[in-house]
Design a protein around this motif. Structure first.
Motif, short mmCIF file in Angstrom:
data_model
loop_
_atom_site.label_atom_id
_atom_site.label_comp_id
_atom_site.label_asym_id
_atom_site.label_seq_id
_atom_site.Cartn_x
_atom_site.Cartn_y
_atom_site.Cartn_z
N ARG A 92 75.49 10.22 25.51
CA ARG A 92 75.62 8.87 25.09
C ARG A 92 76.21 8.00 26.53
O ARG A 92 76.57 7.11 26.66
N VAL A 93 76.35 9.15 27.69
CA VAL A 93 76.82 8.38 28.74
C VAL A 93 75.99 8.71 29.99
O VAL A 93 76.36 9.68 30.68
N PRO A 94 74.56 8.54 29.75
CA PRO A 94 73.71 9.14 30.79
C PRO A 94 73.94 8.95 32.27
O PRO A 94 73.63 9.64 33.25
N THR A 123 78.06 19.94 20.66
CA THR A 123 78.56 18.83 20.49
C THR A 123 78.99 18.17 21.75
O THR A 123 78.84 16.92 22.00
N ALA A 124 79.49 18.93 22.87
CA ALA A 124 79.76 18.40 24.19
C ALA A 124 78.45 17.60 24.63
O ALA A 124 78.68 16.64 25.46
N VAL A 173 78.23 11.79 16.87
CA VAL A 173 77.52 12.31 17.83
C VAL A 173 76.30 13.00 17.46
O VAL A 173 75.48 13.70 18.10
N SER A 174 75.76 13.02 16.17
CA SER A 174 74.75 13.68 15.68
C SER A 174 73.39 13.31 16.10
O SER A 174 73.33 12.16 16.49
N LEU A 176 88.79 11.61 18.83
CA LEU A 176 87.55 10.62 18.48
C LEU A 176 87.20 11.19 16.84
O LEU A 176 87.04 12.45 16.77
N THR A 177 87.23 10.24 15.98
CA THR A 177 86.66 10.51 14.85
C THR A 177 85.15 9.91 14.53
O THR A 177 84.76 8.95 15.10
N LYS A 178 84.38 10.95 13.93
CA LYS A 178 82.90 10.67 13.96
C LYS A 178 82.47 9.77 12.59
O LYS A 178 81.24 9.22 12.57
#
Length: 572
Positions: free
Chosen positions: A209-211, A202-203, A383-384, A356-358
């Motif tokens: 998402r923040v390359p 998950t991490a 984050v999937s 954070l909720t997904k």
């Protein structure tokens, strides 16, 4: 009335040694198991978990947590009652069940236990009746030997190695000499603490998402390591950052803890029972472990340019403590959960700036079930890594996959679950002309699963047992899936794969399966026999897509920026 408390480590032969009026299983098993026991013994057989009251018990645990806060606090402000409470919380819930059972026992009840265990002792304490232990010292020693033999035969090599390290080197006193501290990184990094592989996955999904950000994945245990990480992620071990514990501080905190336990035992009935059984003594042994973890993270913070922390498991002390330390240092802190839900949110305190909720489903669960305030939640999106596009029309969907659960770790008699379930899944695969595959949870062992397959389906070959991550080809091969309450149900729904939930195996507290169904994620089956109805149900449940927006990298950047965290309101 003769009552037998049947330990989770025991099996049927003990039941047949005498006549009982009632047998209470300390574990859980399918209804077919208890019916078989009833036929063999003539007793009323049931699980102690039949006395659970769902979310009411979780809220009661939260009240117990609050009873001990702000007493055992170190110089840095860490409340050790808060940091370690979840390590004993499930045992306290067991005592709630024991108290309810004790209120139903008639006067003159004869109490027996297959072996010494906290539940039987709690009943003896609550009702003031003598406890008779059936197991002899010889059998107790033999059981310990058998348990180690079972672990050797069942666990994978990496699982066994990790279990040995956790048991015999809890403070990393040996492991620290075999690690090396990573040289200081040249630019600010976001810390990703992890103790389990699913947390690590998950991490790094968040990292994707923040390359443009540099992130540091720090594995507190070997089983958290990933074989491959994104280019913007550096992966290191925490081992080398451990050091000896400050004995003066340890002694002071142990004294404060002892005083707290005495106060709680004298004022709160649940803690009085827990104290008499020695349950709270576990906190004294956990405290040095927790201090060692805290000091290792402090060493890491002092040697690496940590600018923020993103934590995907704020329950485990290995990853919870760095979150607290970062908050104390004024760093931006973000937490989330690596699964679809986290029932512990109904119990624990939240230490992060933002949670954070997904999905809308998770947001609803935290607000309506767990009672969190909306101002503490950020609906950030999934984050999937599942694809947004439809599955390939011409792909060969030739598999039925059962996504298993860590049954033994969550109180089930694993062997009894598989004895009841596997033949039914095989029959279902045959009737649908699909190939059966079993996808294991990281806590499960492929060796143990294959052994049970050979026992319950003798002569049957061709069932795949899958560990690790799901490949794209495997996803494409799925015709439909069966699980209990795994987060994989949401993953299936996002891919328009029909998924069926074994509701009779759902745990008695979390209500995960009910929340899935509420939001159209899967179809709940309430009995094992209902598995045979899946071919007909497939005509009505075609796997409607349940999408969630993807985690917005721009939003995450704003949250990770100290200026934005403290100057902007993102709750909208």
């Amino acid at each position: 009335m003769k009552l037998l408390i049947f330990d989770s480590a025991d099996d049927l032969p003990i039941l047949g040694a005498a006549s009982w009026d009632m047998v209470i299983d300390c574990a859980r098993a399918p209804a077919s198991t208890y019916e078989y026991w009833r036929r063999r013994t003539g007793a009323n057989c049931r699980s102690i978990f039949d006395f659970a009251h769902g979310f009411e018990d979780l809220r009661a645990s939260r009240e117990l947590l609050h009873q001990g806060l702000n007493v055992v606090v170190d110089d840095g402000g860490i409340d050790w009652w808060d940091a370690l409470f979840l390590s004993i919380e499930s045992d306290l819930r067991q005592l709630m069940l024991a108290r309810r059972l004790s209120q139903q026992l008639p006067a003159g009840c004869e109490l027996y236990a297959s072996r010494g265990n906290p539940l039987a002792s709690a009943l003896s304490h609550a009702n003031g009746i003598r406890l008779h232990i059936l197991q002899s010292r010889f059998h107790s020693a033999w059981h310990r030997v058998s348990r180690y033999k079972h672990a050797l035969l069942s666990l994978e090599h990496h699982q066994l190695a990790q279990a040995v390290k956790d048991k015999f080197d809890p403070q990393h006193s040996v492991r620290r000499y075999f690690g090396h501290r990573h040289e200081p990184l040249g630019e600010a990094v976001v810390l990703l603490p992890s103790a389990y592989v699913n947390v690590s996955r998950t991490a790094v999904a968040i990292a994707a998402r923040v390359p443009e950000r540099k992130l540091l994945l720090v594995c507190a245990r070997d089983t958290a390591r990933l074989p491959v990480v994104p280019r913007n992620v550096t992966q290191i071990s925490l081992d080398a950052y451990f050091q000896g514990v400050n004995h003066a501080e340890r002694s002071h905190l142990q004294s404060s803890l002892a005083g707290l336990i005495r106060r709680l035992a004298n004022s709160v009935p649940e803690f009085s029972m827990a104290c008499s059984l020695g349950l709270l003594d576990r906190l004294h042994s956990l405290l040095p472990w927790g201090l060692a973890i805290r000091d290792s993270w402090k060493n890491l913070f002092d040697t690496q340019p940590i600018s923020a922390v993103v934590c995907a498991d704020d329950s485990n002390p290995y990853s919870r403590l760095p979150l607290i330390l970062a908050k104390q240092r004024g760093l931006p802190t973000i937490a989330c959960h690596h699964g679809a839900f986290d029932f512990r949110m109904a119990i624990k305190q939240v230490h992060s700036d933002f949670y954070l909720t997904k999905t809308e489903m998770e947001q609803d669960y935290l607000l309506e079930k767990c009672g969190l305030h909306e101002k503490n939640l950020i609906f950030a999106g999934s984050v999937s890594n599942s694809p947004n596009e439809e599955r390939r029309i011409h792909a060969k969907h030739d598999k039925l996959v059962f996504f298993s659960e860590p049954f033994a770790a969550i109180g089930w008699r694993e062997k009894e679950v598989f004895r009841d379930l596997i033949p039914r899944l095989w029959s279902l695969a045959q009737s649908t002309q699909l190939k059966l595959a079993i996808k294991l949870h990281p806590f499960e062992s492929a060796r143990s699963t294959r052994r049970m397959l050979r026992e319950f389906l003798p002569g049957v070959r061709g069932i795949d047992v899958i560990s690790g991550t799901m490949s794209g080809d495997l996803w494409e091969s799925l015709q439909f899936a069966v699980t209990v309450q795994s987060s994989i149900a949401l993953e299936c729904a996002s891919r328009a794969i029909p998924v069926f939930l074994c509701g009779w195996l759902a745990d008695p507290y979390s209500e995960y399966a009910s929340q899935f169904v509420k939001f159209g994620v899967g179809q709940r089956l309430d009995t094992p026999d209902a598995l045979a109805n899946i071919p007909q149900l497939l005509h009505t449940q075609r796997g409607a897509r349940v999408d969630a927006p993807r985690l917005d990298g721009a939003l995450l950047e704003r949250l990770l920026s100290r200026q934005s965290v403290f100057q902007e309101s993102l709750s909208t």
